[in-house]
Write an enzyme that holds these catalytic residues in place. Structure first.
Site, PDB file in Angstrom:
ATOM      1  N   ASP A 118      15.140  -5.422 -12.199  1.00 11.54           N
ATOM      2  CA  ASP A 118      15.196  -5.186 -10.770  1.00 11.54           C
ATOM      3  C   ASP A 118      15.091  -6.375  -9.857  1.00 11.54           C
ATOM      4  OD1 ASP A 118      12.286  -5.920 -10.465  1.00 11.54           O
ATOM      5  OD2 ASP A 118      12.133  -4.200 -11.980  1.00 11.54           O
ATOM      6  N   CYS A 149      14.115 -11.727   3.048  1.00  6.68           N
ATOM      7  CA  CYS A 149      13.798 -12.482   1.716  1.00  6.68           C
ATOM      8  C   CYS A 149      14.941 -13.168   1.172  1.00  6.68           C
ATOM      9  CB  CYS A 149      12.891 -12.179   0.955  1.00  6.68           C
ATOM     10  SG  CYS A 149      13.379 -10.457   0.434  1.00  6.68           S
ATOM     11  N   CYS A 190      16.305  -4.649   6.440  1.00  9.29           N
ATOM     12  CA  CYS A 190      15.537  -6.037   6.279  1.00  9.29           C
ATOM     13  C   CYS A 190      15.897  -6.615   5.011  1.00  9.29           C
ATOM     14  CB  CYS A 190      13.841  -6.097   6.321  1.00  9.29           C
ATOM     15  SG  CYS A 190      13.362  -7.831   6.195  1.00  9.29           S
ATOM     16  N   CYS A 196       0.683  -1.297   0.076  1.00 11.36           N
ATOM     17  CA  CYS A 196      -0.102   0.061  -0.232  1.00 11.36           C
ATOM     18  C   CYS A 196       0.851   1.404   0.198  1.00 11.36           C
ATOM     19  CB  CYS A 196      -0.913   0.269   1.194  1.00 11.36           C
ATOM     20  SG  CYS A 196      -2.076  -1.351   1.250  1.00 11.36           S
ATOM     21  N   CYS A 228      12.993  -2.151   4.864  1.00 10.77           N
ATOM     22  CA  CYS A 228      12.919  -3.196   3.512  1.00 10.77           C
ATOM     23  C   CYS A 228      13.645  -2.901   2.339  1.00 10.77           C
ATOM     24  CB  CYS A 228      11.192  -3.053   3.031  1.00 10.77           C
ATOM     25  SG  CYS A 228      11.318  -4.031   1.371  1.00 10.77           S
ATOM     26  N   CYS A 240       8.021 -13.193   2.093  1.00 12.21           N
ATOM     27  CA  CYS A 240       8.252 -11.899   2.896  1.00 12.21           C
ATOM     28  C   CYS A 240       6.911 -12.020   3.871  1.00 12.21           C
ATOM     29  CB  CYS A 240       7.938 -10.932   1.885  1.00 12.21           C
ATOM     30  SG  CYS A 240       7.689  -9.156   2.649  1.00 12.21           S
TER      31      CYS A 240
HETATM   32  S1  SF4 Z   1      11.365  -9.726   3.627  1.00 16.01           S
HETATM   33 FE1  SF4 Z   1      12.136  -8.994   1.865  1.00 16.01          FE
HETATM   34  S2  SF4 Z   1      10.375  -7.930   0.830  1.00 16.01           S
HETATM   35 FE2  SF4 Z   1       9.973  -8.340   2.915  1.00 16.01          FE
HETATM   36  S3  SF4 Z   1      10.286  -6.552   4.075  1.00 16.01           S
HETATM   37 FE3  SF4 Z   1      12.053  -7.723   4.197  1.00 16.01          FE
HETATM   38  S4  SF4 Z   1      13.442  -7.041   2.474  1.00 16.01           S
HETATM   39 FE4  SF4 Z   1      11.428  -6.332   1.996  1.00 16.01          FE
END
Ligand code: SF4
Length: 501
Positions: free
Chosen positions: A370, A460, A457, A9, A257, A406
């Site tokens: 990407d 993933c 983060c 969002c 993220c 994720c």
């Molecule tokens: S897991 Fe990957 S896509 Fe999800 S918040 Fe973390 S870095 Fe972003």
């Protein structure tokens, strides 16, 4: 695969202290961020102790300047919030999609609240159970409902906004960047203790208007100046004198993220005062430095889709290879392939990207991409290039190999749907028909963002989640995936399962 409900969002909200209508600001602030979700949109304003709401499906519509004024009757007031959203769900009928549209409201016993939210709740099972005690018929289509009701329950206990938000931060696990309005018209915003999703604050030149926006482009379009990025665990309120900031909870660590840099954010947005564009250019340079033999074996660089352009420029500068603009978008086919449902993806990619055949014929090509999630988008593009006579196709991918799901708001719910969770780069190259697939190294990716590794983060791509339940979910899902058991795509159901084992 089971039913999935995953959300991404965009949030915008603003307040004016000089009795100006807020609708034009939230309209433009949100429209600048339609890339963050285009299945539905919504606006909510507050006036005379009432919330006024407009929600609808699809992109935010174009409005002429004169038509914007006509909306003042429908959405009156000096404070408002807005949202754009997408979801992929088993329930894609219009009624369900409308029900999940934000901003959302909750009310009981004279208390009421409105919020616009970006993120994803991980411990949904526990929070839903708690809400159901106070609201026995509670059902939800969107995690914003969980946040809104949980916050309302805390306010109903007699807590002030600060204590209520603090409890939410302590008890809700997940990613949440929220802008909201209380029943008294108080305007506020806060972020989860890891600060996973973006949300920044800014003001108008005359300091009569203050705003919160997922990305800085929402401020830019209103000619607002950015003040700051909201810190993890921070609550921000506003008054005539500006912002009041308070850190309520110290999380384990910041975990912004990393995928925002590679894919989600607009290139002209800034994170930590750096344009995403500059970071993506550096990604391209890194890929060239990491793969000298492939560069030597290539004639041209092309970029598909649009988010690969900035990396292509960086790769072109670093390698000296010509960046051939041999792929062009049909400008008004605006759907993002990643956001689309599976069955829609194939036909749309074919419709939205056109290749200039004579520019690729007989050429050894590097494509900058990407990210590769499922791999089917890239596969279709490579097929197209081969049809046009490309001799070799190498793929440079700016986001490192995605190996896990994720739980924080990006639509990657299971191991099974991720090509990188099952295959190494060589196997992926074979599956998608490339001569080689080269992912950017994680360390170089991190360096390009200018963030410290422990402030991002990267769950993933590393399998190390910044919150505890997400880690347990991921580990359990992986076990099941490797054992060949069908994965449960909804963290809510998995959370329920974890309570039993
Ligand atoms: S897991 Fe990957 S896509 Fe999800 S918040 Fe973390 S870095 Fe972003």
């Amino acid at each position: 695969m089971g039913e999935q409900i995953k959300i991404a969002c965009g949030v915008f909200g603003a307040i004016n202290y000089e009795k100006q209508h807020i609708f034009p600001y939230i309209y433009w602030g949100m429209r600048a961020q339609n890339h963050r979700g285009h299945q539905s949109h919504g606006f909510l304003t507050y006036n005379n102790e009432k919330f006024h709401v407009h929600r609808n499906l699809d992109l935010i519509p174009k409005l002429k300047s004169s038509a914007i004024q006509e909306w003042f009757g429908r959405l009156p007031g000096q404070v408002g919030i807005a949202n754009v959203r997408y979801t992929t769900s088993g329930k894609c009928d219009e009624k369900s999609l409308i029900k999940g549209t934000q901003p959302v409201t909750a009310s009981k016993n004279g208390f009421k609240l409105a919020v616009s939210f970006n993120g994803n709740v991980v411990n949904t099972f526990q929070i839903k159970k708690e809400i159901s005690k106070e609201f026995p018929r509670f059902s939800y289509e969107c995690d914003a409902d969980l946040i809104c009701h949980k916050l309302l329950i805390e306010l109903m206990k007699g807590k002030d906004l600060k204590s209520a938000v603090k409890t939410c931060m302590q008890e809700i696990e997940g990613a949440f960047s929220v802008a909201g309005i209380t029943k008294d018209g108080e305007f506020f915003a806060f972020k989860d203790p890891c600060g996973i999703r973006p949300l920044c604050a800014g003001h108008s030149e005359d300091r009569s208007t203050y705003a919160f926006s997922s990305e800085t482009v929402g401020l830019d379009i209103n000619s607002f100046e950015k003040d700051f990025e909201i810190e993890p665990g921070e609550l921000v309120t506003t008054s005539k004198n500006g912002f009041q900031r308070e850190k309520l909870v110290n999380g384990n660590r910041k975990a912004f993220c990393a995928f925002e840099f590679a894919y989600f954010a607009r290139a002209d947005s800034c994170f930590d005062d750096r344009y995403v564009y500059e970071v993506r250019e550096e990604f391209g340079r890194n890929l060239v430095r990491e793969n000298p033999s492939i560069v030597k074996d290539s004639d041209i660089i092309i970029s598909i889709p649009e988010t690969g352009d900035d990396a292509a420029l960086g790769a072109h500068e670093e390698s000296g290879l010509r960046w051939e603009r041999a792929s062009r978008r049909h400008r008004y086919v605006t759907e993002r392939a990643f956001i689309l449902l599976n069955k829609e993806r194939y036909s749309t990619i074919d419709k939205k990207v056109n290749i200039l055949a004579s520019k690729v014929k007989g050429k050894r090509i590097i494509i900058t991409e990407d990210s590769v999630v499922r791999g089917d988008t890239t596969k279709i593009i490579i097929e197209k290039l081969r049809r046009m006579g490309a001799k070799k196709v190498y793929v440079f991918i700016t986001f490192p190999r995605i190996i896990g799901p994720c739980f924080y708001g990006i639509d990657m719910a299971t191991y099974g749907q991720l090509i990188g969770s099952k295959h190494n780069p060589e196997e992926i190259a074979e599956i998608i028909g490339a001569d080689a697939v080269c992912y950017q190294a994680i360390e170089n990716f991190v360096k390009a963002t200018s963030f410290k590794r422990d402030k991002l983060c990267l769950a993933c791509v590393t399998g190390k989640y910044p919150t505890p339940l997400a880690q347990r979910l991921a580990d359990e899902m992986k076990k099941r995936f490797l054992a060949g058991t069908e994965e449960i795509a909804r963290p809510y159901e998995m959370d329920e399962l974890l309570q039993k084992i």
